[in-house]
Enzyme design. Structure first.
Site, PDB file in Angstrom:
ATOM      1  N   CYS A  56       0.836  -1.208   0.000  1.00  0.00           N
ATOM      2  CA  CYS A  56       0.000   0.000   0.000  1.00  0.00           C
ATOM      3  C   CYS A  56       0.869   1.256   0.000  1.00  0.00           C
ATOM      4  O   CYS A  56       0.360   2.371  -0.078  1.00  0.00           O
ATOM      5  CB  CYS A  56      -0.910   0.034   1.212  1.00  0.00           C
ATOM      6  SG  CYS A  56      -2.016  -1.379   1.307  1.00  0.00           S
ATOM      7  N   CYS A  77      -2.573   9.262   5.613  1.00  0.00           N
ATOM      8  CA  CYS A  77      -1.328   9.221   6.393  1.00  0.00           C
ATOM      9  C   CYS A  77      -1.617   9.497   7.862  1.00  0.00           C
ATOM     10  O   CYS A  77      -1.027   8.883   8.749  1.00  0.00           O
ATOM     11  CB  CYS A  77      -0.333  10.263   5.886  1.00  0.00           C
ATOM     12  SG  CYS A  77       0.186   9.984   4.185  1.00  0.00           S
ATOM     13  N   CYS A 115       5.517   8.142   2.335  1.00  0.00           N
ATOM     14  CA  CYS A 115       5.785   9.448   1.733  1.00  0.00           C
ATOM     15  C   CYS A 115       6.119  10.455   2.829  1.00  0.00           C
ATOM     16  O   CYS A 115       6.058  10.154   4.023  1.00  0.00           O
ATOM     17  CB  CYS A 115       4.582   9.908   0.921  1.00  0.00           C
ATOM     18  SG  CYS A 115       3.131  10.207   1.939  1.00  0.00           S
ATOM     19  N   ASP A 134       2.754   2.390   2.482  1.00  0.00           N
ATOM     20  CA  ASP A 134       3.174   2.923   3.782  1.00  0.00           C
ATOM     21  C   ASP A 134       3.052   1.912   4.916  1.00  0.00           C
ATOM     22  O   ASP A 134       2.087   1.163   5.010  1.00  0.00           O
ATOM     23  CB  ASP A 134       2.481   4.240   4.160  1.00  0.00           C
ATOM     24  CG  ASP A 134       1.075   4.370   3.598  1.00  0.00           C
ATOM     25  OD1 ASP A 134       0.412   3.343   3.493  1.00  0.00           O
ATOM     26  OD2 ASP A 134       0.675   5.507   3.282  1.00  0.00           O
TER      27      ASP A 134
END
Lengths: 130, 406
Positions: free
Chosen positions: A37, A107, A64, A39
């Site tokens: 995915c 995130c 990221c 992360d």
């Protein structure tokens, strides 16, 4: 898409990168996300057995810049908090603090999930819950 | 070390317009501004002459004749015209098209539209280097196949396809061969005669020309290819593409092709050497760096690497002053990692970890050295921060971990 100054600042100077001893009874470890995915976040807390407050928090993140910044911010916020206070940290607060755009909201969700996973792991290790 | 920041290493996305191209274009904005379709005065003649000259410059680069060049707005339009135009024109002959899964969306999406209109499309898989073979295509052909569309080289991984083999097969079978040569024209020799190409798409901005202009080569003889126009109007471009020609842009495309024809040999050597220097400068100093695409059959300036345990967008942020692109989902709106890398069998994790470096005409050795150092530094820093790297170092097989996917 340009990054916010706060994301850049955390990315360039990440707080609390590292690992705590997973075997320590006072350490809780949360590992969330998946490499496919894009992360993976490992977040650890160490709770002071006397005060019940989080005395240290560490992270390692594959992801990221926004994922790294969210993790870094989460560890910063966790230190000094009680478990209940830590459980009250919401992803929306991270979004707001880092000015994350909609495409990066996941995130912050990951960071919240990691906090909850680390606390759950810590609680499972405590004798009263055994 | 003398480098000016930022460093542009995204020449597979677009290129800087060569100053010589700009120079050639300038008179056509303000002095020679005629419409090339104006047949009765000097402004029109002047423009028409410039257009005809550009046709020859373009044709000379690909071994075609000037009259076989149709001007478009770019390679996307060229691909649409070639695929939809051929499908509509040859529908009575057959309804089957063969392409491959790593094509640019400007080929995939026209094919998808044709499927909705009743055509059948075969999307061939590719090998681990991103190649198809003429044998794969032969096996997919039926007596209803009218068109094969295989790109000359891939925009992400730079893999060059065996065009001459495919062209030969298509000639034998009497099937039209279209190639999206956007990345290849001006970088590697292309000859439509020797390679049996019937339709070829190209664009100016990948070869140091202006954005907004491209061309479609349409074979006139053996066979004479006909296309159903996709834009109707004044009947320009042998009726295949109406619309007043963008004279200054076409002059720019012509000039870019002329420069490429003269300098391609030397330039390819130079960009290849810089690419290799970059590859070695990174891979010799870091573990777990994977080359995506073919090791030798690739565009001279293209380098696509995956850095295990590090996410591509995160890495780009660590080398902010260097402009590259990534196959990571985080750099796209779709949140899906590169379908091209997935097609090679690169796992999603490594697809997320990829960077594409595009070396070009204006890239300098100092820029390459700076980039290699910056990448090594950023990857090292991010691996120190990566839970995956930590686990791998501890001997954990990441493929056996139960991930809490979200």
């Amino acid at each position: 898409m340009a990054y916010s100054d706060k994301v850049l600042e955390h990315y360039d100077n990440p707080r609390n990168v590292g690992s705590l001893d997973q075997a320590d009874a006072n350490v809780g470890t949360g590992l969330v996300g998946a490499p496919e995915c894009g992360d993976v976040l490992k977040l650890q807390i160490r709770v002071d057995p006397k005060s019940g407050k989080i005395e240290d928090a560490r992270f390692k993140t594959f992801g990221c810049g926004s994922a790294i910044a969210s993790s870094s911010l989460a560890t910063e916020w966790l230190k000094g908090k009680s478990i209940d206070e830590a459980l009250a940290i919401k992803n929306t607060a991270i979004v707001e603090e880092l000015a994350l755009p909609p495409v990066k909201v996941h995130c912050s969700v990951l960071a919240e999930d990691a906090i909850k996973a680390a606390i759950k792991n810590y609680q499972e290790k405590q004798p009263s819950n055994a | 070390m003398g480098v000016n920041l930022p460093i542009y290493l995204d020449n597979n996305a677009t290129t800087r317009c060569d100053p010589r191209v700009v120079e050639a274009m300038l008179p056509y904005f303000s002095d020679k501004y005629g419409n090339s379709a104006s047949r009765n005065h000097v402004f029109g003649w002047e423009a028409e002459e410039a257009i005809d000259n550009a046709r020859d410059q373009i044709a000379n680069l690909i071994g075609a004749g000037g009259k076989e060049i149709i001007f478009t707005s770019g390679a996307t339009e060229s691909n649409n015209l070639a695929i939809k135009g051929a499908a509509a024109m040859y529908r009575k002959k057959g309804d089957h098209i063969i392409t491959q899964i790593t094509e640019h969306k400007a080929v995939i999406d026209p094919c998808k539209r044709l499927e909705r209109e009743g055509f059948r499309v075969t999307y061939l898989p590719v090998d681990k280097f991103g190649r198809v073979s003429a044998a794969d295509i032969a096996a997919a052909m039926t007596d209803k196949t009218i068109l094969v569309s295989i790109m000359a080289a891939n925009n992400e991984i730079g893999t060059i396809q065996p065009l001459a083999d495919i062209g030969k097969l298509c000639k034998e079978k009497g099937v039209l061969f279209h190639t999206d040569a956007t990345q290849v024209v001006g970088k590697v020799p292309v000859d439509v005669m020797a390679m049996g190409i019937d339709l070829l798409s190209m664009t100016a901005h990948k070869i140091y020309g202006p954005k907004g202009v491209g061309a479609l080569y349409v074979r006139k003889k053996d066979p004479r290819v006909r296309l159903e126009p996709q834009i109707d109007g004044g009947g320009h471009e042998r009726g295949m593409r109406s619309g007043t020609l963008a004279v200054q842009n076409i002059v720019g495309l012509g000039a870019a092709c002329e420069i490429a024809r003269k300098e391609m040999g030397e330039e390819a050597k130079r960009t290849f050497a810089l690419r290799e220097k970059l590859h070695r400068g990174i891979a010799d100093r870091l573990s777990d760096v994977h080359l995506n695409g073919h090791p030798t059959e690739r565009l001279p300036g293209n380098l696509n690497l995956s850095f295990a345990f590090v996410e591509g967008e995160g890495l780009m942020m660590g080398i902010k002053e260097i402009c590259v692109s990534s196959g990571s989902a985080c750099t796209s709106a779709s949140l899906e990692p590169s379908y091209v890398l997935k097609a090679l069998g690169v796992g999603d994790d490594l697809a997320h970890s990829s960077l594409r470096f595009g070396v070009g005409r204006f890239t300098t050795p100092d820029e390459i050295e700076y980039t290699a150092n910056a990448v090594v530094r950023a990857v090292t820093k991010l691996r120190e921060m990566s839970p995956l790297y930590e686990m791998a170092q501890a001997g954990v097989d990441l493929s056996t971990v139960q991930w809490a996917a979200h």
